[in-house]
Enzyme design. Structure first.
Site, PDB file in Angstrom:
ATOM      1  N   LEU A 122      -5.392   2.622 -22.562  1.00  4.64           N
ATOM      2  CA  LEU A 122      -6.336   3.738 -22.589  1.00  4.64           C
ATOM      3  C   LEU A 122      -5.572   5.069 -22.591  1.00  4.64           C
ATOM      4  O   LEU A 122      -5.841   5.965 -23.368  1.00  4.64           O
ATOM      5  CB  LEU A 122      -7.256   3.654 -21.360  1.00  4.64           C
ATOM      6  CG  LEU A 122      -8.253   4.791 -21.147  1.00  4.64           C
ATOM      7  CD1 LEU A 122      -9.327   4.790 -22.235  1.00  4.64           C
ATOM      8  CD2 LEU A 122      -8.941   4.664 -19.771  1.00  4.64           C
ATOM      9  N   GLY A 128      -4.652  11.533 -19.561  1.00  2.01           N
ATOM     10  CA  GLY A 128      -4.619  10.506 -18.512  1.00  2.01           C
ATOM     11  C   GLY A 128      -5.977  10.453 -17.843  1.00  2.01           C
ATOM     12  O   GLY A 128      -6.858   9.681 -18.229  1.00  2.01           O
ATOM     13  N   ARG A 265      14.085  -4.559  17.531  1.00  2.00           N
ATOM     14  CA  ARG A 265      15.011  -3.423  17.650  1.00  2.00           C
ATOM     15  C   ARG A 265      14.960  -2.838  19.074  1.00  2.00           C
ATOM     16  O   ARG A 265      13.880  -2.454  19.554  1.00  2.00           O
ATOM     17  CB  ARG A 265      14.623  -2.350  16.624  1.00  2.00           C
ATOM     18  CG  ARG A 265      15.402  -1.052  16.727  1.00  2.00           C
ATOM     19  CD  ARG A 265      16.798  -1.226  16.204  1.00  2.00           C
ATOM     20  NE  ARG A 265      17.510   0.052  16.151  1.00  2.00           N
ATOM     21  CZ  ARG A 265      18.816   0.141  15.951  1.00  2.00           C
ATOM     22  NH1 ARG A 265      19.549  -0.943  15.799  1.00  2.00           N
ATOM     23  NH2 ARG A 265      19.400   1.324  15.899  1.00  2.00           N
ATOM     24  N   ILE A 334       9.440   3.585  11.371  1.00  2.00           N
ATOM     25  CA  ILE A 334       9.692   2.629  12.463  1.00  2.00           C
ATOM     26  C   ILE A 334      11.067   1.965  12.291  1.00  2.00           C
ATOM     27  O   ILE A 334      11.761   1.689  13.265  1.00  2.00           O
ATOM     28  CB  ILE A 334       8.542   1.588  12.534  1.00  2.00           C
ATOM     29  CG1 ILE A 334       7.262   2.279  13.036  1.00  2.00           C
ATOM     30  CG2 ILE A 334       8.912   0.397  13.430  1.00  2.00           C
ATOM     31  CD1 ILE A 334       5.987   1.452  12.929  1.00  2.00           C
ATOM     32  N   GLY A 336      13.570   3.484  11.129  1.00  2.00           N
ATOM     33  CA  GLY A 336      14.593   4.523  11.298  1.00  2.00           C
ATOM     34  C   GLY A 336      15.535   4.544  10.098  1.00  2.00           C
ATOM     35  O   GLY A 336      15.103   4.340   8.959  1.00  2.00           O
ATOM     36  N   GLU A 360      -4.883   3.474 -12.728  1.00  2.00           N
ATOM     37  CA  GLU A 360      -6.324   3.183 -12.855  1.00  2.00           C
ATOM     38  C   GLU A 360      -7.189   4.268 -12.210  1.00  2.00           C
ATOM     39  O   GLU A 360      -8.218   3.995 -11.600  1.00  2.00           O
ATOM     40  CB  GLU A 360      -6.673   1.793 -12.321  1.00  2.00           C
ATOM     41  CG  GLU A 360      -5.997   0.712 -13.153  1.00  2.00           C
ATOM     42  CD  GLU A 360      -6.601  -0.654 -13.020  1.00  2.00           C
ATOM     43  OE1 GLU A 360      -7.791  -0.772 -12.736  1.00  2.00           O
ATOM     44  OE2 GLU A 360      -5.836  -1.614 -13.203  1.00  2.00           O
ATOM     45  N   THR A 362      -6.414   8.357 -10.448  1.00  2.00           N
ATOM     46  CA  THR A 362      -5.771   8.908  -9.251  1.00  2.00           C
ATOM     47  C   THR A 362      -6.776   8.982  -8.089  1.00  2.00           C
ATOM     48  O   THR A 362      -7.987   8.840  -8.290  1.00  2.00           O
ATOM     49  CB  THR A 362      -5.261  10.334  -9.542  1.00  2.00           C
ATOM     50  OG1 THR A 362      -6.405  11.140  -9.870  1.00  2.00           O
ATOM     51  CG2 THR A 362      -4.274  10.368 -10.699  1.00  2.00           C
TER      52      THR A 362
END
Ligand SMILES: Cc1cc2nc3c(=O)[nH]c(=O)nc-3n(C[C@H](O)[C@H](O)[C@H](O)COP(=O)(O)OP(=O)(O)OC[C@H]3O[C@@H](n4cnc5c(N)ncnc54)[C@H](O)[C@@H]3O)c2cc1C
Length: 376
Positions: A122, A128, A265, A334, A336, A360, A362
């Site tokens: 398309l 767009g 961690r 998380i 890091g 498809e 925005t």
């Protein structure tokens, strides 16, 4: 499909993905390899014709099972998930919804087994979100359409064996001026152009399609001439459920990786999961993932019942894709410094998730669609 069979199918997809996709994810991503053989192997499992009725060679399942499949794939590899969604929802989905019986018999069995890979075109370089202003035009000459122009950002533009292409057959920027043609690879005048070098989804191939006096038999027209734009919008209504599922898979993958890491961690003599600053991130992520899934399942229920899904698929796609980006971002946080490397999966979720807010339609366009429905 009953709950037990659904769980068995999820298990089958999970095992396939663990064995055939997981070990290669980073290698494909870095080299930008679209794994054609893996794609075809998934076709043998019925994953390339999930929604296609059995009479046309598909699995004949509903939207919930389809979402299950995409989620299982996307939690490991967004690229393969995106390709699967484009093949099933867009190319096969368009032919299934708007092809006549002869056309469905001709094309769907090969697509459902992935003997052929499907594309759907398309978007163009200059159009767009505003796809209606497309420039690619087809002029009827005897029993053939002569197509000229180019499409951009097309998933499987190079490896695809067949493409559903939206072309202008009437007045520019008029919805009744667009038609949908099925164009086979190898048709003289049909070639692919530049392959995009992307931020994420790098193992899903995205290329330009070029049409230079490409002659397409009139019998390859889907539905009526001039009905192509309406068809494309309907196809996107279903397609957006698949992009929402893609986003959900990525969000689930990011949440699982971050949860495991937070328990393993240690800093300041304890697992980082003990810090409220980390556990609250996980709480937010888990809540949003479940909310996204509820919106997706609601859209699936409407779609399965054949009801209008425009508003609900846009809501599911908008919310789930923003959740995927938030979850992937928090997962990197998380982890890091390790989250910033390619040694752990979260940097890839972070890159891949962004596509979901763009492809498809925005997030802004989803809001436009939702607002239009709300204000009706
Ligand atoms: C990896 C990938 C795969 C893709 N696969 C396919 C495919 O297989 N087939 C296909 O046809 N297309 C495909 N696309 C194209 C995709 O659908 C478009 O990129 C998307 O629709 C956005 O169009 P655009 O990129 O031209 O952005 P634009 O339309 O130029 O938008 C730019 C910005 O302006 C905003 N904007 C535009 N109009 C409005 C408005 N009215 N109100 C508010 N904000 C607005 C947008 O939200 C966006 O933030 C793919 C894209 C990617 C990245």
């Amino acid at each position: 499909m009953g709950d037990e069979n659904r769980e068995m199918m999820r298990q089958m997809v999970r095992e396939f993905v663990e064995k055939q996709v997981c070990p290669h994810v980073m290698e494909w991503d870095e080299a930008q390899v679209f794994p054609v053989d893996t794609f075809k192997a998934m076709g043998q499992l019925g994953l390339m014709g999930v929604l296609v009725p059995e009479e046309y060679g598909g699995a004949g399942l509903g939207y919930d099972e389809y979402v299950d499949v995409i989620v299982e794939v996307a939690r490991v590899c967004g690229s393969v998930g995106l390709s699967l969604a484009a093949h099933n929802s867009l190319c096969s989905g368009h032919i299934l919804a708007f092809g006549n019986d002869e056309q469905k018999q001709r094309w769907l069995p090969k697509l459902a087994t992935a003997e052929w890979i499907g594309a759907w075109a398309l978007t163009e370089a200059n159009t767009g979100s505003d796809a209606l202003r497309m420039g690619t035009a087809a002029v009827l000459d005897g029993d053939e359409y002569v197509v000229n122009g180019a499409k951009n950002w097309i998933t499987h533009g190079k490896s695809g064996d067949i493409a559903v292409v939206m072309v202008r057959t009437g007045e520019k920027a008029r919805s009744h001026g667009v038609s949908a043609l099925v164009i086979k690879k190898g048709t003289p005048g049909f070639t692919h152009g530049k392959k995009e070098n992307k931020l994420g989804m790098r193992a899903s191939e995205t290329t330009e399609l070029i049409f230079d006096n490409c002659r397409v038999p009139r019998e390859n027209l889907l539905g009526e001439e001039g009905d192509g734009f309406r068809q494309a919008m309907k196809v996107l209504d279903g397609g957006r459920i698949s992009i929402a599922a893609l986003a959900l898979g990525i969000a689930k993958g990011a949440l699982a990786a971050a949860t495991k890491y937070a328990k393993e961690r240690h800093q300041f003599g304890q697992p980082i999961a003990n810090f409220q600053g980390i556990s609250f991130k996980l709480a937010d992520m888990a809540t949003e993932v479940e909310a996204a899934e509820l919106l997706i399942r609601q859209a699936c229920a409407l779609k399965n019942r054949g009801e209008d899904v425009t508003k609900n698929s846009a809501m599911a796609k908008y919310y789930a894709s923003e959740v995927a980006v938030r979850c992937a971002t928090e997962a990197v946080q998380i982890f890091g410094g390790y989250g910033y490397t390619k040694d752990f999966p979260v940097e890839k979720y972070y890159r891949d998730s962004k596509l979901c807010t763009i492809g498809e339609g925005t997030s802004e366009i989803q809001k436009l669609v939702i607002a239009r429905e709300v204000l009706k």
